[in-house]
Scaffold this active site. Structure first.
Site, PDB file in Angstrom:
ATOM      1  CG  ASN A 116      -0.742   0.756   2.319  1.00  0.00           C
ATOM      2  OD1 ASN A 116      -0.725   2.282   2.958  1.00  0.00           O
ATOM      3  ND2 ASN A 116       0.527  -0.404   3.674  1.00  0.00           N
ATOM      4  CG  PHE A 120      -0.292   8.854   7.122  1.00  0.00           C
ATOM      5  CD1 PHE A 120      -0.245   7.618   7.060  1.00  0.00           C
ATOM      6  CD2 PHE A 120       0.108  10.428   7.370  1.00  0.00           C
ATOM      7  CE1 PHE A 120       0.747   7.573   7.628  1.00  0.00           C
ATOM      8  CE2 PHE A 120       1.877   9.324   8.530  1.00  0.00           C
ATOM      9  CZ  PHE A 120       1.902   8.348   8.951  1.00  0.00           C
ATOM     10  CB  SER A 182       4.200   5.524   7.568  1.00  0.00           C
ATOM     11  OG  SER A 182       2.369   4.982   8.332  1.00  0.00           O
ATOM     12  CG  ASN A 184       3.193   4.879   1.624  1.00  0.00           C
ATOM     13  OD1 ASN A 184       3.695   4.623   1.047  1.00  0.00           O
ATOM     14  ND2 ASN A 184       2.237   4.087   1.979  1.00  0.00           N
ATOM     15  CB  THR A 185       3.883  10.183   5.860  1.00  0.00           C
ATOM     16  OG1 THR A 185       2.711  10.141   4.720  1.00  0.00           O
ATOM     17  CG2 THR A 185       4.055  12.527   4.911  1.00  0.00           C
ATOM     18  CE  LYS A 222       2.251  -0.190  12.862  1.00  0.00           C
ATOM     19  NZ  LYS A 222       1.409   0.245  12.303  1.00  0.00           N
ATOM     20  CG  ASN A 251       4.019   0.802   9.416  1.00  0.00           C
ATOM     21  OD1 ASN A 251       3.372   0.442   8.787  1.00  0.00           O
ATOM     22  ND2 ASN A 251       4.030   1.712  10.480  1.00  0.00           N
TER      23      ASN A 251
HETATM   24  C1  FMN Z   1      -3.335  -1.129   3.923  1.00  0.00           C
HETATM   25  C2  FMN Z   1      -2.824  -0.654   4.576  1.00  0.00           C
HETATM   26  C3  FMN Z   1      -2.640   0.490   5.207  1.00  0.00           C
HETATM   27  C4  FMN Z   1      -2.130   0.840   6.649  1.00  0.00           C
HETATM   28  N1  FMN Z   1      -2.326   2.033   6.779  1.00  0.00           N
HETATM   29  C5  FMN Z   1      -1.400   2.798   8.607  1.00  0.00           C
HETATM   30  C6  FMN Z   1      -1.427   3.630   9.070  1.00  0.00           C
HETATM   31  O1  FMN Z   1      -2.257   4.316   8.632  1.00  0.00           O
HETATM   32  N2  FMN Z   1      -0.895   4.192   9.975  1.00  0.00           N
HETATM   33  C7  FMN Z   1       0.183   2.935  10.501  1.00  0.00           C
HETATM   34  O2  FMN Z   1       0.808   2.871  11.627  1.00  0.00           O
HETATM   35  N3  FMN Z   1       0.091   1.253   9.925  1.00  0.00           N
HETATM   36  C8  FMN Z   1      -0.974   1.170   8.528  1.00  0.00           C
HETATM   37  N4  FMN Z   1      -0.648  -0.352   8.280  1.00  0.00           N
HETATM   38  C9  FMN Z   1       0.156  -1.111   8.587  1.00  0.00           C
HETATM   39  C10 FMN Z   1      -0.280  -1.768   9.880  1.00  0.00           C
HETATM   40  O3  FMN Z   1      -0.968  -1.347  10.989  1.00  0.00           O
HETATM   41  C11 FMN Z   1       0.353  -3.125  10.332  1.00  0.00           C
HETATM   42  O4  FMN Z   1       1.470  -2.462  10.753  1.00  0.00           O
HETATM   43  C12 FMN Z   1       1.260  -4.013   9.396  1.00  0.00           C
HETATM   44  O5  FMN Z   1       0.225  -4.305   7.550  1.00  0.00           O
HETATM   45  C13 FMN Z   1       1.298  -5.159   9.463  1.00  0.00           C
HETATM   46  O6  FMN Z   1       0.993  -6.097   9.696  1.00  0.00           O
HETATM   47  P1  FMN Z   1       0.242  -7.245   8.541  1.00  0.00           P
HETATM   48  O7  FMN Z   1       1.157  -7.839   7.727  1.00  0.00           O
HETATM   49  O8  FMN Z   1      -0.581  -7.637   9.552  1.00  0.00           O
HETATM   50  O9  FMN Z   1      -0.825  -6.941   7.838  1.00  0.00           O
HETATM   51  C14 FMN Z   1      -1.479  -0.267   7.577  1.00  0.00           C
HETATM   52  C15 FMN Z   1      -0.882  -1.419   6.285  1.00  0.00           C
HETATM   53  C16 FMN Z   1      -1.890  -1.448   4.934  1.00  0.00           C
HETATM   54  C17 FMN Z   1      -1.762  -2.710   4.546  1.00  0.00           C
END
Ligand code: FMN
Length: 369
Positions: A116, A120, A182, A184-185, A222, A251
């Site tokens: 992704n 934000f 993250s 993406n910023t 985080k 993350n």
């Molecule tokens: C579509 C998407 C959007 C995410 N947006 C955020 C976010 O806004 N803030 C954040 O701290 N992590 C965000 N994450 C990261 C998740 O919170 C998590 O740390 C990461 O996906 C790893 O966990 P997983 O393997 O169970 O998905 C996002 C993940 C995905 C897939």
């Protein structure tokens, strides 16, 4: 059944559209009292042995929804209804922003992963705070609030940007998370360097204390799985020094090499953060490293590639008091949390540990003692 539905319906849709559709159904179901009670009874049966106290909160279990799914705090009860023991909303930024242009969410189905670059997208902390103020709690869930930097705000003004969100949101947060990880910023992850992180975390701590009197809102940071080991150690030491309450590891990753990815190279090459199964090893490694450094002084939250009860159990043994997931929910569907809880309860019962708390860090303690 969900797998069939996923193959026939969701998989044929754009990934973000599928997310919004599922999200609408969850929210709609959670608004109907009889239906939500029935769904919760099936999907969120209680396992007394999993009851967990963390970050000053009594929770029905250790397994929560990671940030990014409910960015705007519109589905807290819906996600609780489905069986998540805590819900982390956000990331919320001080200013409303629409995020990156679509498409910005990609499935790597064969790898059980997602990429992704949402960037934000969220309603901004004033609107989210107003929503949380209006919220009438149906299920008494622990609510984490994850905050980040507004894209247009320069790195040099980041502290004030986070402080603004903390002041608005801290009173509604059972715990507050500073997200500096993250991908993406632009520039966000530079805030993980201790020279930048120290004033940021101190500023947010003071803002939360100013905004909320009568209780101390737990503060967590985080971090990214892409930090070098020495930087993981540096964040751990800083967290202890500043009296931080927790660290969330991890993350998404910007790495692609060495993860054994088998999906279409054009999708693998998409810019953004990779989540799901291929992230598991590094997330677990970072968690282990953190626990070896901070032990029980700080609450650790394990996230990244957790798919099964066994994965969640291994995170707990490695040092996580709480475990979160996101990507596996997309692939496994609404019965996932129930399966994780059932498997965790079975593992605890078969283990030498009387409580989950006794199991936290047991593996890492064995290695280091
Ligand atoms: C579509 C998407 C959007 C995410 N947006 C955020 C976010 O806004 N803030 C954040 O701290 N992590 C965000 N994450 C990261 C998740 O919170 C998590 O740390 C990461 O996906 C790893 O966990 P997983 O393997 O169970 O998905 C996002 C993940 C995905 C897939």
């Amino acid at each position: 059944m969900y797998h069939l539905f996923f193959r026939l319906v969701f998989r044929r849709m754009d990934a973000e559209k599928a997310h919004h559709l599922a999200f609408r159904w969850i929210r709609a179901a959670a608004r109907v009292p009889g239906l939500r009670a029935a769904i919760a009874a099936v999907l969120a049966p209680s396992h007394a042995s999993l009851a967990t106290t963390a970050l000053g909160q009594r929770m029905r279990g250790p397994f929560g929804l990671a940030a990014g799914f409910d960015k705007n705090a519109v589905a807290i009860d819906g996600m609780s209804m489905l069986g998540f023991d805590h819900v982390e909303i956000g990331t919320v930024t001080a200013q409303q922003q629409s995020g990156n242009p679509a498409p910005r969410l990609f499935r790597l189905v064969g790898d059980r992963a997602l990429i992704n670059r949402m960037g934000f997208n969220n309603d901004g902390s004033a609107a989210v705070a107003a929503r949380l103020a209006r919220r009438r709690t149906v299920f008494p869930t622990t609510v984490g609030v994850n905050i980040g930097k507004t894209k247009v705000v320069p790195e040099g003004e980041a502290v004030q940007d986070y402080v603004t969100s903390a002041e608005r949101l801290a009173r509604y947060a059972d715990y507050l998370v500073v997200n500096v990880s993250s991908p993406n910023t632009p520039g966000l992850r530079n805030l993980q360097a201790t020279e930048a992180l120290r004033p940021l975390l101190a500023g947010v701590r003071e803002a939360a204390d100013r905004a909320v009197t009568g209780r101390r809102v737990p503060l967590l940071v985080k971090i990214a799985p892409d930090l070098a080991d020495a930087d993981v150690d540096a964040v751990a030491d800083l967290a202890v020094e500043l009296g931080l309450d927790g660290i969330i590891a991890t993350n998404t990753t910007i790495a692609r090499e060495g993860l054994g990815l088998t999906s279409d190279p054009a999708v693998v090459a998409q810019t953004g953060g990779l989540s799901g199964a291929p992230l598991a090893d590094r997330s677990l490694e970072v968690l282990r490293r953190l626990y070896a450094r901070v032990g029980d002084r700080i609450t650790l939250v394990g996230v990244g590639g957790v798919e099964t009860a066994e994965d969640a159990w291994r995170r707990i043994l490695a040092g996580a008091t709480l475990v979160q997931g996101y990507s596996a929910f997309v692939y496994q569907g609404p019965f996932w949390m129930r399966a994780v809880h059932k498997g965790l309860a079975a593992r605890l019962a078969a283990s030498p540990y009387a409580t989950l708390a006794d199991a936290v860090g047991a593996d890492t303690r064995k290695v280091t003692s």
